[in-house]
Design a protein around this motif. Sequence first.
Motif, mmCIF file in Angstrom:
data_model
loop_
_atom_site.group_PDB
_atom_site.id
_atom_site.type_symbol
_atom_site.label_atom_id
_atom_site.label_comp_id
_atom_site.label_asym_id
_atom_site.label_seq_id
_atom_site.Cartn_x
_atom_site.Cartn_y
_atom_site.Cartn_z
ATOM 1 N N ALA A 181 64.532 35.313 -64.993
ATOM 2 C CA ALA A 181 62.974 35.060 -64.814
ATOM 3 C C ALA A 181 62.411 36.272 -65.568
ATOM 4 O O ALA A 181 61.040 36.542 -64.833
ATOM 5 N N ARG A 182 62.953 37.519 -65.158
ATOM 6 C CA ARG A 182 62.151 38.880 -66.581
ATOM 7 C C ARG A 182 62.016 37.880 -66.891
ATOM 8 O O ARG A 182 60.831 38.408 -68.134
ATOM 9 N N GLU A 204 51.210 47.739 -71.185
ATOM 10 C CA GLU A 204 52.825 47.600 -70.814
ATOM 11 C C GLU A 204 53.148 47.032 -69.676
ATOM 12 O O GLU A 204 52.675 47.305 -68.399
ATOM 13 N N PRO A 205 54.455 46.590 -69.484
ATOM 14 C CA PRO A 205 54.370 44.700 -69.088
ATOM 15 C C PRO A 205 55.171 46.224 -67.061
ATOM 16 O O PRO A 205 55.660 47.267 -67.604
ATOM 17 N N PRO A 206 54.837 45.819 -65.851
ATOM 18 C CA PRO A 206 55.738 46.753 -64.709
ATOM 19 C C PRO A 206 56.896 46.824 -65.404
ATOM 20 O O PRO A 206 57.303 45.529 -65.044
ATOM 21 N N ARG A 207 57.553 47.507 -64.393
ATOM 22 C CA ARG A 207 58.878 47.485 -64.463
ATOM 23 C C ARG A 207 59.935 46.810 -63.519
ATOM 24 O O ARG A 207 60.376 46.437 -63.758
ATOM 25 N N HIS A 208 59.028 47.105 -62.575
ATOM 26 C CA HIS A 208 59.382 46.203 -61.017
ATOM 27 C C HIS A 208 58.915 45.487 -60.760
ATOM 28 O O HIS A 208 58.059 44.735 -61.188
ATOM 29 N N PRO A 209 59.914 43.664 -61.034
ATOM 30 C CA PRO A 209 59.212 42.430 -60.490
ATOM 31 C C PRO A 209 58.250 42.275 -59.412
ATOM 32 O O PRO A 209 57.688 41.728 -59.883
ATOM 33 N N GLU A 229 55.736 44.103 -58.710
ATOM 34 C CA GLU A 229 54.365 44.895 -58.906
ATOM 35 C C GLU A 229 54.180 43.612 -60.149
ATOM 36 O O GLU A 229 53.148 43.462 -60.335
ATOM 37 N N PHE A 230 55.604 43.347 -61.010
ATOM 38 C CA PHE A 230 54.969 42.045 -61.881
ATOM 39 C C PHE A 230 54.400 40.793 -61.499
ATOM 40 O O PHE A 230 53.313 40.533 -61.897
ATOM 41 N N ASP A 231 55.707 40.705 -60.200
ATOM 42 C CA ASP A 231 54.971 39.095 -59.604
ATOM 43 C C ASP A 231 53.014 39.204 -59.153
ATOM 44 O O ASP A 231 52.158 38.095 -59.077
ATOM 45 N N LYS A 268 50.011 37.502 -60.914
ATOM 46 C CA LYS A 268 49.650 36.049 -59.619
ATOM 47 C C LYS A 268 47.709 36.613 -60.073
ATOM 48 O O LYS A 268 46.848 35.639 -59.516
ATOM 49 N N ALA A 269 47.632 37.876 -60.171
ATOM 50 C CA ALA A 269 46.095 38.163 -59.903
ATOM 51 C C ALA A 269 45.406 38.024 -61.397
ATOM 52 O O ALA A 269 44.817 36.864 -61.535
#
Length: 92
Positions: free
Chosen positions: A39-40, A55-60, A62-64, A68-69
Amino acid sequence: MCIHGGAGFGKTLAVNTCLRALEPGEDVRKITFRARPTARAVRYELFTALDLAGEPPRHPSEFDRLLKAALAERPRTFLVDEAQWLNGEACG
């Protein structure tokens, strides 16, 4: 939509032909998975395909939220080639 069939049946050709027929300016992004991605890994591929800044977020979670936004901003067409490599975790 899912296009399914044996090797050499023209699936990729058919999809690419249809994509070329889209309205000019249609935002089409292509992603190909060659191994069983986590998934990562899928999140990082989407981050890259969307050309997101920073930078990509570190926590799933936050990333999701970020993905989505970004995906809600405007219509896009995503072509995921070799989707059979995705597993349940990567699709969830």
